[in-house]
Design an enzyme around this catalytic site. Structure first.
Site, PDB file in Angstrom:
ATOM      1  N   GLY A  33       0.829  -1.199   0.000  1.00 19.33           N
ATOM      2  CA  GLY A  33       0.000   0.000   0.000  1.00 19.33           C
ATOM      3  C   GLY A  33       0.861   1.244   0.000  1.00 19.33           C
ATOM      4  O   GLY A  33       2.022   1.217   0.432  1.00 19.33           O
ATOM      5  N   GLN A  48       3.122  10.051   1.010  1.00 17.79           N
ATOM      6  CA  GLN A  48       4.414   9.352   1.039  1.00 17.79           C
ATOM      7  C   GLN A  48       5.284   9.678  -0.174  1.00 17.79           C
ATOM      8  O   GLN A  48       6.485   9.452  -0.159  1.00 17.79           O
ATOM      9  CB  GLN A  48       4.204   7.833   1.118  1.00 17.79           C
ATOM     10  CG  GLN A  48       3.577   7.395   2.438  1.00 17.79           C
ATOM     11  CD  GLN A  48       3.411   5.902   2.489  1.00 17.79           C
ATOM     12  OE1 GLN A  48       2.416   5.372   2.019  1.00 17.79           O
ATOM     13  NE2 GLN A  48       4.391   5.200   3.042  1.00 17.79           N
ATOM     14  N   CYS A  92       5.977  -0.029   7.129  1.00 15.38           N
ATOM     15  CA  CYS A  92       5.573   1.103   6.296  1.00 15.38           C
ATOM     16  C   CYS A  92       6.752   1.491   5.417  1.00 15.38           C
ATOM     17  O   CYS A  92       7.888   1.551   5.891  1.00 15.38           O
ATOM     18  CB  CYS A  92       5.179   2.275   7.200  1.00 15.38           C
ATOM     19  SG  CYS A  92       4.707   3.753   6.279  1.00 15.38           S
ATOM     20  N   LEU A  93       6.485   1.780   4.156  1.00 18.51           N
ATOM     21  CA  LEU A  93       7.567   2.157   3.245  1.00 18.51           C
ATOM     22  C   LEU A  93       8.229   3.466   3.682  1.00 18.51           C
ATOM     23  O   LEU A  93       9.359   3.742   3.289  1.00 18.51           O
ATOM     24  CB  LEU A  93       7.042   2.279   1.810  1.00 18.51           C
ATOM     25  CG  LEU A  93       6.567   0.962   1.173  1.00 18.51           C
ATOM     26  CD1 LEU A  93       5.946   1.223  -0.190  1.00 18.51           C
ATOM     27  CD2 LEU A  93       7.709  -0.043   1.062  1.00 18.51           C
ATOM     28  N   HIS A 126      -4.357   1.547   7.596  1.00 10.41           N
ATOM     29  CA  HIS A 126      -2.994   2.109   7.616  1.00 10.41           C
ATOM     30  C   HIS A 126      -2.865   3.246   6.587  1.00 10.41           C
ATOM     31  O   HIS A 126      -2.330   4.308   6.897  1.00 10.41           O
ATOM     32  CB  HIS A 126      -2.004   0.966   7.321  1.00 10.41           C
ATOM     33  CG  HIS A 126      -0.573   1.375   7.240  1.00 10.41           C
ATOM     34  ND1 HIS A 126       0.397   0.874   8.100  1.00 10.41           N
ATOM     35  CD2 HIS A 126       0.086   2.204   6.393  1.00 10.41           C
ATOM     36  CE1 HIS A 126       1.572   1.406   7.786  1.00 10.41           C
ATOM     37  NE2 HIS A 126       1.411   2.209   6.749  1.00 10.41           N
ATOM     38  N   GLU A 127      -3.373   3.012   5.366  1.00  7.77           N
ATOM     39  CA  GLU A 127      -3.215   4.025   4.307  1.00  7.77           C
ATOM     40  C   GLU A 127      -4.084   5.251   4.567  1.00  7.77           C
ATOM     41  O   GLU A 127      -3.660   6.381   4.319  1.00  7.77           O
ATOM     42  CB  GLU A 127      -3.518   3.432   2.931  1.00  7.77           C
ATOM     43  CG  GLU A 127      -2.617   2.270   2.504  1.00  7.77           C
ATOM     44  CD  GLU A 127      -1.132   2.514   2.715  1.00  7.77           C
ATOM     45  OE1 GLU A 127      -0.686   3.679   2.649  1.00  7.77           O
ATOM     46  OE2 GLU A 127      -0.412   1.539   2.993  1.00  7.77           O
ATOM     47  N   HIS A 129      -2.472   7.629   6.866  1.00  6.16           N
ATOM     48  CA  HIS A 129      -1.472   8.505   6.240  1.00  6.16           C
ATOM     49  C   HIS A 129      -2.101   9.822   5.790  1.00  6.16           C
ATOM     50  O   HIS A 129      -1.460  10.872   5.828  1.00  6.16           O
ATOM     51  CB  HIS A 129      -0.847   7.831   5.012  1.00  6.16           C
ATOM     52  CG  HIS A 129       0.320   6.942   5.320  1.00  6.16           C
ATOM     53  ND1 HIS A 129       1.482   7.410   5.873  1.00  6.16           N
ATOM     54  CD2 HIS A 129       0.514   5.609   5.128  1.00  6.16           C
ATOM     55  CE1 HIS A 129       2.340   6.398   6.017  1.00  6.16           C
ATOM     56  NE2 HIS A 129       1.773   5.284   5.574  1.00  6.16           N
TER      57      HIS A 129
END
Ligand code: NI
Length: 171
Positions: free
Chosen positions: A46, A51, A93-94, A135-136, A139
């Site tokens: 995701g 990000q 997380c990226l 999670h997304e 963000h």
């Protein structure tokens, strides 16, 4: 299409709230395409627009796994409208490389969103996909998964992460 640079914690932009999308234009479609490519390249399951430096309510998710056909979800202005149950699964997380921790989430959620043409859509999800959606969407509110940790765990995280990033810079 282009793979974009992923911002890393503690980049301040990751803490900001993203703005709703009102124009479903070519720029939005291009951003979605870039985000999907960036997510697959990482690889991750995701990615949210902040990000890659865009404070826009847009997320991409694909939890299908490498052995299954792709199942790309592109969600504009996503919103959780139903939620139930509880899960406690390890997340990463990226934007927080090399750090993983379990986070308390809802087990099942229903997300309302718009597709890239502005049409209303709805998706029910459970398990990994439900976690990814939560999670997304976090963000878009400037919330990272490490913000859900207890104060003690968060201070341990900060120390560990600082060390990790130092090692990275030295390598
Ligand atoms: Ni993330």
């Amino acid at each position: 299409m282009a793979v974009r640079t992923i911002l890393h914690y503690p980049e301040p932009l990751l803490k900001k709230v993203s703005a709703p999308v009102s124009e479903f234009d070519a720029a939005l479609k291009q951003l979605a395409q870039d985000m999907a490519e960036t997510m697959y390249d990482a690889p991750g399951v995701g990615l949210a627009a902040p990000q890659v430096g865009e404070l826009t309510r847009l997320i991409v998710i694909d939890c299908s796994g490498k052995d299954n056909p792709a199942d790309l979800i592109v969600a504009v202005n996503p919103e959780i409208v139903e939620k139930e149950g509880e899960s406690y699964e390890e997340e990463g997380c990226l934007s927080v490389p090399e750090y993983y921790a379990p986070v308390k989430r809802f087990e099942r959620v229903t997300m309302n969103y718009q597709d890239l043409d502005g049409n209303p859509q709805r998706r029910q999800a459970e398990g990994l996909l439900a976690v990814a959606i939560q999670h997304e969407i976090d963000h878009l509110q400037g919330i990272l998964f490490v913000d859900h940790l207890s104060p003690l765990k968060r201070s341990i995280f900060r120390k560990k992460y600082q060390k990790l990033m130092q090692q990275r810079d030295e390598a």
